[in-house]
Design an enzyme around this catalytic site. Structure first.
Site, PDB file in Angstrom:
ATOM      1  N   HIS A 129       4.319  71.078  19.794  1.00 30.17           N
ATOM      2  CA  HIS A 129       3.983  72.359  20.422  1.00 30.17           C
ATOM      3  C   HIS A 129       4.017  73.496  19.386  1.00 30.17           C
ATOM      4  O   HIS A 129       3.175  74.389  19.405  1.00 30.17           O
ATOM      5  CB  HIS A 129       4.994  72.706  21.525  1.00 30.17           C
ATOM      6  CG  HIS A 129       5.016  71.729  22.660  1.00 30.17           C
ATOM      7  ND1 HIS A 129       6.129  71.005  22.993  1.00 30.17           N
ATOM      8  CD2 HIS A 129       4.054  71.367  23.544  1.00 30.17           C
ATOM      9  CE1 HIS A 129       5.864  70.242  24.046  1.00 30.17           C
ATOM     10  NE2 HIS A 129       4.607  70.435  24.386  1.00 30.17           N
TER      11      HIS A 129
ATOM     12  N   GLY B  39      -3.345  69.921  21.983  1.00 30.76           N
ATOM     13  CA  GLY B  39      -3.097  68.839  21.028  1.00 30.76           C
ATOM     14  C   GLY B  39      -4.079  67.689  21.210  1.00 30.76           C
ATOM     15  O   GLY B  39      -4.449  67.340  22.330  1.00 30.76           O
TER      16      GLY B  39
ATOM     17  N   SER C 100       7.316  65.001  24.389  1.00 32.59           N
ATOM     18  CA  SER C 100       8.529  65.398  25.121  1.00 32.59           C
ATOM     19  C   SER C 100       9.220  64.179  25.716  1.00 32.59           C
ATOM     20  O   SER C 100      10.421  64.189  25.959  1.00 32.59           O
ATOM     21  CB  SER C 100       8.175  66.361  26.249  1.00 32.59           C
ATOM     22  OG  SER C 100       7.498  67.466  25.733  1.00 32.59           O
TER      23      SER C 100
END
Ligand code: PAF
Length: 284
Positions: A37, A147, A186
């Site tokens: 991120h 992304g 994540s």
């Protein structure tokens, strides 16, 4: 860094920034911020004077059996990371702010969303498209950075923006990898240490594909089958798919044509976690 929770307030701020001729870049996230991120924030910052980071765990893109309730939510840590990365506005709405009781209108994606991730996660991309459209309308950016790790999502967002004539430039950002090649995500925190080190096999698979293509092999489905077998050879790793696709349509490609680019995409179940990875190759 200012934290905004109300959509109307965010819209008013963005409108004012636009009137003041500021270039706005947005990075959309579901929080649990990591180096991937932060690389998107840096890329947004290269073009935009103002960077908005949205943080919203979108319930509409999780299936009934998926991990909405256990999705990591380290809010204080996210605030600190966003601040340190130079984010100007953190937009972190409540679910009721994005989907009030009166909410009825959702986007339905086309065939691009039926395959691969879309086939395995019913309704997922409709949920992504709906929230991305809402967040674009709320933050009013000139550029939005996503992304490349979620390559199908990126293709769908490019399609969405083109199809609905949304006036924003979509920028794709390269995958950020851990030292052993594992794409950062994540959900990597759910991997055991053994799974985490074995997860380098995905990246090795992509490297194998790159070597085959550099050796002028054209048999893309055979190369994909070899990579599938490599991943499967790791105990507990089960590929959902390994395939070469056309970058724009996500149609599977079995044989390479000279001078064309193809993306190899893969999703692999590793214990309780699904890992995604991909890379683009030019067939000379
Ligand atoms: O990629 C994500 O984190 C999400 O799908 C996004 C784009 C923030 C929409 O909720």
């Amino acid at each position: 860094m200012q934290i905004i929770t109300e959509p109307r307030e965010m819209q008013a701020i963005s409108e004012k920034l636009r009137l003041n001729r500021q270039l706005i870049g947005v990075v959309m996230t579901m929080g649990a911020l990591h180096e991937g991120h932060l690389s998107l924030v840096r890329l947004a910052r290269e073009t935009a004077g103002i960077v908005i980071l949205t943080l919203f765990v979108n319930p509409r893109q999780f299936g009934a059996n998926e991990d909405l309730h256990r999705y990591p939510r380290p809010f204080e840590q996210d605030i600190a990371l966003a601040k340190a990365a130079g984010v100007d506005y953190l937009f972190a709405p409540e679910a009721s702010g994005i989907y009030p009781e009166t909410f009825q209108t959702s986007l339905v994606c086309g065939t691009l969303a039926d395959k691969f991730e879309g086939a395995l996660r019913q309704g997922h991309f409709n949920g992504v498209a709906t929230v991305v459209a809402k967040l674009l309308n709320i933050t009013k950016p000139h550029i939005a950075v996503f992304g490349e790790k979620d390559a199908q999502q990126l293709a769908i967002i490019r399609r969405l923006v083109a199809d609905l004539n949304i006036d924003v430039t979509i920028v794709g950002a390269p995958i950020v990898r851990e030292e052993n090649g594992l794409a950062v995500s994540s959900r990597n925190i759910y991997l055991t240490s053994g799974e985490r080190s074995n997860a380098s096999i995905l990246c090795q698979g992509l490297q194998h594909a790159g070597t085959c293509i550099a050796l002028n092999r054209r048999d893309l489905s055979a190369i994909a089958a070899e990579v599938d077998a490599m991943v499967r050879s790791v105990q507990g790793f089960i590929p959902d798919y390994v395939s070469f696709v056309d970058e724009e349509t996500f149609e599977p490609a079995d044989n390479a044509e000279q001078g064309r680019e193809y993306r190899m995409i893969m999703a692999v179940r590793a214990g309780s976690v699904r890992l995604l990875d991909n890379a683009k190759f030019l067939c000379r």
